[in-house]
Design an enzyme around this catalytic site. Structure first.
Site, PDB file in Angstrom:
ATOM      1  N   CYS A   1      16.795   0.576   1.182  1.00  0.00           N
ATOM      2  CA  CYS A   1      17.307  -0.452   2.087  1.00  0.00           C
ATOM      3  C   CYS A   1      18.823  -0.579   1.993  1.00  0.00           C
ATOM      4  O   CYS A   1      19.460  -1.060   2.901  1.00  0.00           O
ATOM      5  CB  CYS A   1      16.666  -1.797   1.769  1.00  0.00           C
ATOM      6  SG  CYS A   1      14.907  -1.687   1.611  1.00  0.00           S
TER       7      CYS A   1
ATOM      8  N   THR B   1      -6.452 -10.709  13.531  1.00  0.00           N
ATOM      9  CA  THR B   1      -7.486  -9.684  13.298  1.00  0.00           C
ATOM     10  C   THR B   1      -6.979  -8.687  12.256  1.00  0.00           C
ATOM     11  O   THR B   1      -5.838  -8.229  12.316  1.00  0.00           O
ATOM     12  CB  THR B   1      -7.820  -8.959  14.620  1.00  0.00           C
ATOM     13  OG1 THR B   1      -8.276  -9.947  15.536  1.00  0.00           O
ATOM     14  CG2 THR B   1      -8.896  -7.901  14.417  1.00  0.00           C
TER      15      THR B   1
ATOM     16  N   GLY C   1       0.786  -1.235   0.000  1.00  0.00           N
ATOM     17  CA  GLY C   1       0.000   0.000   0.000  1.00  0.00           C
ATOM     18  C   GLY C   1       0.815   1.279   0.000  1.00  0.00           C
ATOM     19  O   GLY C   1       0.435   2.267  -0.637  1.00  0.00           O
TER      20      GLY C   1
END
Ligand code: PLP
Length: 390
Positions: free
Chosen positions: A324, A236, A199
């Protein structure tokens, strides 16, 4: 000082529309989507909408989408799923220019019982397709080839690759974290078994990803737990971020036309002007087959880190190699795999734009960067050596 953010392959700003959409789900509609009561149920329905929006962006069916904690988790889930589904197969194949999310897992597996093939790329960043096809066999558990490279922006010919991989009966996964939202993707036309997206690369929140698993693909969950995601990923749901990812997918689908064309024009202007004004500079990778927002420019005989620090004084945020690897002084594995000479790999800067960049920002970079390179070269023994030799 205002920030000029051209590091969108590292992460993007959350779109204002996404912010607006997700805020009520922190403290107003905070029910658990799995609850029986209607307070939770309304959240469950919102998740269904988000799943449909993500699916629509890549031409998938909603039930083929599994929400994950990030792009890295999506990659890991896909690779482990194939390995666990085909325990007798002991060969896996990927490219030499994958993001660490794939590369490091393959390296781990190479030390833990797997024969790994890393497919090379050429100077343009093109994959050696013959090498890839030659190495596919009955023993191959998975081929994982990224859709577009995070550093060079080079796009691989996924349609052709997927066809060849599937002809060999091998599971095909693609890390499309940099491609989704930047180029059109329609999985109805491309035979991919699993695809990873994230996202925060297209104006959604950080810490949310998705894995597409084509209907009928053998699967094994990475997180074994509750019944969430149809038992394919326990835990969840990160409701707020999933809703944000759904909204970001809607926005990205709308941006894929003329907004992305404008981004490409800005990118082209930036690189053309910089190459005109700075001697001994060139683009890393194929000029044509690239993400529309990305350019990696090598400024020879200077240190990328020094360029970044001096640009930072003007509020310009870019990257040397991938985010990174920028903590280390080693040239990135991607540029090394492409055979970019040491003196150029070290001075390579990646600019990655978004729909929020303006012409004024690009003009500002074009004005500020050439004198920075000139100043750094005045201090560079390599540059002086090269000048006196020529
Ligand atoms: N794959 C690619 C090509 C990426 O560029 C990135 C992030 O930079 C990832 C995977 C990892 O995504 P995430 O940061 O969501 O774990």
């Amino acid at each position: 000082m205002s920030v000029i953010y051209v590091d969108n392959n590292a992460t993007t700003q959350v779109a204002p529309e996404v912010m607006e959409e997700i805020l009520p789900y922190f403290n107003e509609f905070y029910g658990n989507p799995s609850s029986m009561h209607s307070f939770g149920g309304q959240v469950g329905r919102k998740l269904l909408e988000a799943r449909a929006d993500v699916a629509a962006l890549i031409g998938a069916a909603p039930e083929e989408i599994i929400f994950t904690g990030c792009g890295t988790e999506s990659d890991s889930t896909a690779i482990w799923a194939a390995i666990r589904s085909y325990p007798d197969k002991k060969h896996i194949i990927t490219s030499r220019v994958e993001h660490p999310a794939v590369k490091n897992l393959f390296e781990y597996l190479s030390k833990n019982g797997y024969r790994v093939t890393f497919v090379p790329v050429d100077r343009q960043g093109h994959l050696d397709l013959d090498y890839l096809y030659k190495n596919l066999s009955d023993d191959t558990a998975i081929a994982s080839i990224m859709w577009a490279n995070n550093e060079s922006g080079v796009i691989f010919p996924l349609e052709e690759i997927s066809q060849a991989v599937k002809e060999h009966g091998v599971v095909f996964h693609t890390d499309a974290v940099q491609a989704v939202g930047k180029i059109p993707i329609d999985l109805k036309n491309i035979d991919v078994d699993m695809l990873s997206l994230s996202g925060h690369k297209f104006h959604g929140p950080k810490g949310i990803g998705a894995l597409y698993v084509r209907k009928g693909t053998k699967f094994f969950p990475f997180l074994i737990g509750g019944h969430q995601e149809g038992g394919r990923r326990g835990g969840t749901e990160n409701v707020v971020s999933i809703i944000g990812l759904g909204k970001a997918s809607q926005l990205a689908a709308n941006h894929l036309g003329k907004d992305i064309t404008r981004v490409k024009e800005l990118r082209d202007k930036l690189e053309n002007e910089l190459l005109k004004r700075v001697p001994s500079a060139f683009i890393n990778g194929d000029h044509k087959n690239r993400l529309p927002n990305t350019t990696s420019i090598a400024f020879e005989y200077v240190e990328g880190e020094s360029i970044l620090l001096m640009m930072d004084e003007f509020g310009i945020c870019a990257s040397s190699g991938s985010a990174c690897t920028s903590g280390s002084l080693e040239p990135s594995h991607v540029l090394r795999a492409m055979g970019v000479p040491f003196t150029a790999a070290h001075g390579s800067i990646r600019f990655s734009l978004s729909v929020y960049n303006t012409k004024e920002e690009i003009d500002f970079i074009i004005e500020k960067l050439p004198p920075i390179i000139e100043r750094l070269r005045e201090m560079s023994p390599f540059w002086k050596e090269q000048k006196s030799a020529s």
